[in-house]
Enzyme design. Structure first.
Site, PDB file in Angstrom:
ATOM      1  N   GLU A  87      -4.544  20.097  42.963  1.00 52.03           N
ATOM      2  CA  GLU A  87      -3.379  19.207  42.997  1.00 52.03           C
ATOM      3  C   GLU A  87      -3.841  17.788  43.230  1.00 52.03           C
ATOM      4  O   GLU A  87      -3.198  16.989  43.876  1.00 52.03           O
ATOM      5  CB  GLU A  87      -2.358  19.655  44.068  1.00 52.03           C
ATOM      6  CG  GLU A  87      -2.912  20.446  45.204  1.00 52.03           C
ATOM      7  CD  GLU A  87      -3.746  19.615  46.167  1.00 52.03           C
ATOM      8  OE1 GLU A  87      -4.968  19.560  45.952  1.00 52.03           O
ATOM      9  OE2 GLU A  87      -3.167  19.037  47.109  1.00 52.03           O
ATOM     10  N   ASP A 101       3.459  25.105  39.762  1.00 55.12           N
ATOM     11  CA  ASP A 101       2.923  24.655  38.465  1.00 55.12           C
ATOM     12  C   ASP A 101       3.867  23.642  37.810  1.00 55.12           C
ATOM     13  O   ASP A 101       3.430  22.636  37.249  1.00 55.12           O
ATOM     14  CB  ASP A 101       2.751  25.844  37.504  1.00 55.12           C
ATOM     15  CG  ASP A 101       1.538  26.693  37.862  1.00 55.12           C
ATOM     16  OD1 ASP A 101       0.783  26.287  38.765  1.00 55.12           O
ATOM     17  OD2 ASP A 101       1.353  27.748  37.232  1.00 55.12           O
ATOM     18  N   ASP A 117      -3.433  12.739  45.443  1.00 54.00           N
ATOM     19  CA  ASP A 117      -3.345  14.143  45.871  1.00 54.00           C
ATOM     20  C   ASP A 117      -1.923  14.436  46.353  1.00 54.00           C
ATOM     21  O   ASP A 117      -1.341  13.667  47.122  1.00 54.00           O
ATOM     22  CB  ASP A 117      -4.353  14.378  47.005  1.00 54.00           C
ATOM     23  CG  ASP A 117      -4.444  15.840  47.397  1.00 54.00           C
ATOM     24  OD1 ASP A 117      -5.472  16.472  47.088  1.00 54.00           O
ATOM     25  OD2 ASP A 117      -3.482  16.345  48.024  1.00 54.00           O
TER      26      ASP A 117
HETATM   27  P1  GH3 Z   1      -2.681  17.922  51.839  1.00 53.96           P
HETATM   28  O1  GH3 Z   1      -1.465  17.117  52.062  1.00 53.96           O
HETATM   29  O2  GH3 Z   1      -3.662  17.782  52.945  1.00 53.96           O
HETATM   30  O3  GH3 Z   1      -3.303  17.629  50.522  1.00 53.96           O
HETATM   31  O4  GH3 Z   1      -2.232  19.435  51.861  1.00 53.96           O
HETATM   32  P2  GH3 Z   1      -2.135  20.438  50.648  1.00 53.96           P
HETATM   33  O5  GH3 Z   1      -1.350  21.620  51.084  1.00 53.96           O
HETATM   34  O6  GH3 Z   1      -1.630  19.743  49.465  1.00 53.96           O
HETATM   35  O7  GH3 Z   1      -3.651  20.761  50.391  1.00 53.96           O
HETATM   36  P3  GH3 Z   1      -4.456  22.097  50.369  1.00 53.96           P
HETATM   37  O8  GH3 Z   1      -5.792  21.704  49.820  1.00 53.96           O
HETATM   38  O9  GH3 Z   1      -4.412  22.780  51.698  1.00 53.96           O
HETATM   39  O10 GH3 Z   1      -3.697  23.023  49.352  1.00 53.96           O
HETATM   40  C1  GH3 Z   1      -3.676  22.758  48.007  1.00 53.96           C
HETATM   41  C2  GH3 Z   1      -2.945  23.873  47.345  1.00 53.96           C
HETATM   42  O11 GH3 Z   1      -2.825  23.643  45.940  1.00 53.96           O
HETATM   43  C3  GH3 Z   1      -3.614  25.208  47.504  1.00 53.96           C
HETATM   44  C4  GH3 Z   1      -3.689  25.766  46.140  1.00 53.96           C
HETATM   45  O12 GH3 Z   1      -3.287  27.098  46.070  1.00 53.96           O
HETATM   46  C5  GH3 Z   1      -2.734  24.917  45.337  1.00 53.96           C
HETATM   47  N1  GH3 Z   1      -3.089  24.836  43.924  1.00 53.96           N
HETATM   48  C6  GH3 Z   1      -4.251  24.470  43.375  1.00 53.96           C
HETATM   49  N2  GH3 Z   1      -4.189  24.545  42.054  1.00 53.96           N
HETATM   50  C7  GH3 Z   1      -2.935  24.985  41.742  1.00 53.96           C
HETATM   51  C8  GH3 Z   1      -2.256  25.260  40.516  1.00 53.96           C
HETATM   52  O13 GH3 Z   1      -2.783  25.119  39.405  1.00 53.96           O
HETATM   53  N3  GH3 Z   1      -0.982  25.681  40.585  1.00 53.96           N
HETATM   54  C9  GH3 Z   1      -0.344  25.849  41.788  1.00 53.96           C
HETATM   55  N4  GH3 Z   1       0.903  26.253  41.776  1.00 53.96           N
HETATM   56  N5  GH3 Z   1      -0.976  25.603  42.933  1.00 53.96           N
HETATM   57  C10 GH3 Z   1      -2.251  25.159  42.932  1.00 53.96           C
HETATM   58 MG    MG Z   2      -2.759  18.128  48.635  1.00 53.90          MG
HETATM   59 MG    MG Z   3      -6.229  18.596  47.465  1.00 57.29          MG
END
Ligand code: GH3
Ligand code: MG
Ligand code: MG
Length: 330
Positions: free
Chosen positions: A220, A194, A177
């Site tokens: 992610e 992205d 992650d």
């Molecule tokens: P942690 O270290 O605890 O994993 O924190 P984090 O910020 O990585 O985790 P969190 O789950 O709070 O946020 C994940 C983010 O990933 C939020 C979401 O908008 C973003 N995300 C998910 N899918 C995509 C994508 O396809 N493209 C982009 N640019 N962002 C994405």
């Molecule tokens: Mg994360």
């Molecule tokens: Mg995550």
């Protein structure tokens, strides 16, 4: 376009050969049914065939039946040639799998036109096959990163677990992650986010072997499967992947972006009777510990991560001895 002509009569064969060359076809000539069948089984076999009905070895009808009985090869468009023009024969020819039927002596212009119909059909078939393959790819792959999507990587996990159980081997299961990815999006925008996800995907994929799988498990979050990876190999492999993903800043359209990742890992042989979802829960618990411990690190599932599995399985005795003792020590 390559075309197979099969005719045991050398005069007709030569005549056909000359005509077809004139119309721009590459001709492969067979002088018996067996030769024709061999040519149709070859790799890259012609997809258009003009078969004489009566030939030594194997007749045109038998070839039609054999070609249609195959399931995997590309479609072959077959025109049967015969001196026999009775309706009953025509029906028999078509029912054996021929697409079309020409009686000898044929008119060259009619032959030319019927071949063009064949080419149209083959074009149509190629387009359909391509469309089906595209749909299959889209249904199993993630649009952003082109790796296996969640459904497909979980299916792959189930397949690998089945195989590992049969062979008494182990699958390394990793959940990776990206750390604080929300900050990447908030700072540089979603599109740069992205780009970062694509780059991390590329780095993870470059680090695994061709028979390993990398899939997008969530936004992610990546699920990585390493067949043949036991507990002893896991630790080094997990660290290798983490280091590869974070080694240098990622070059994006907004400039270099540094990210780190955390990974939780588990070897399936640690709990051979566990289902995929149970193993994923234990691996996720290990990932969670890596996050809580400060991120940019790796953790291998241990007894505390697997307590949940012991409960699922009904009793701690279902777990390996080493893990049982560490649970009771806690
Ligand atoms: P942690 O270290 O605890 O994993 O924190 P984090 O910020 O990585 O985790 P969190 O789950 O709070 O946020 C994940 C983010 O990933 C939020 C979401 O908008 C973003 N995300 C998910 N899918 C995509 C994508 O396809 N493209 C982009 N640019 N962002 C994405
Ligand atoms: Mg994360
Ligand atoms: Mg995550």
């Amino acid at each position: 376009m390559r075309i197979l002509i099969a005719d045991d009569d050398p005069v007709s064969c030569r005549l056909l050969d000359r005509l077809l060359h004139k119309w721009g076809y590459d001709v492969i000539a067979a002088h018996s049914g067996t030769e024709a069948w061999e040519a149709l089984q070859a790799e890259n076999a012609p997809r258009l065939a003009l078969l004489d009905w009566i030939m030594p070895g194997m007749d045109g009808l038998e070839i039609c039946r054999r070609v249609r009985a195959r399931s995997s090869q590309s479609y072959v468009y077959i025109i049967l040639l015969t001196a026999n023009d009775k309706v009953g024969n025509l029906v028999e020819g078509l029912e054996s799998g021929a697409d079309d039927y020409l009686t000898k002596p044929f008119h060259p212009q009619e032959m030319k036109a019927r071949l063009r119909v064949g080419l149209r059909m083959l074009d149509l078939e190629s387009n359909l096959v391509e469309a089906r393959e595209n749909l299959q790819f889209k249904a199993s792959h993630d649009a952003l990163t082109s790796i296996l999507n969640r459904g497909a990587i979980i299916e792959a996990l189930e397949r690998e677990l089945d195989r590992a159980r049969r062979e008494g081997s182990s699958v390394g299961i990793l959940l990776a992650d990206v750390d604080h990815f929300k900050i990447v999006n908030d700072t540089w925008g979603h599109l740069v986010g992205d780009e970062v996800l694509r780059a991390v995907t590329g780095r993870l994929k470059a680090e695994v072997r061709s028979y390993d799988s990398v899939g997008r498990y969530g936004g992610e979050e990546f699920l990585i499967l390493l067949p043949g990876c036991d507990r002893a190999k896991l630790e080094a492999k997990v660290e290798q992947l983490r280091k590869a993903a974070v080694r240098t800043p990622i070059e994006t359209s907004a400039g270099p972006v540094s990210v780190t990742i955390s990974i939780g890992g588990m070897a399936s042989a640690e709990c051979p009777q566990c289902e995929s979802n149970q193993l994923l829960r234990a691996t996720d618990a290990a990932l969670y510990r890596a996050k809580v411990a400060g991120r940019n690190r790796t953790e291998i599932a241990r007894a505390s991560d697997m307590e949940v599995l012991a409960a699922d399985l009904g009793a701690a005795s279902a777990l390996p001895e080493t893990l049982q003792s560490s649970i009771s020590d806690k």
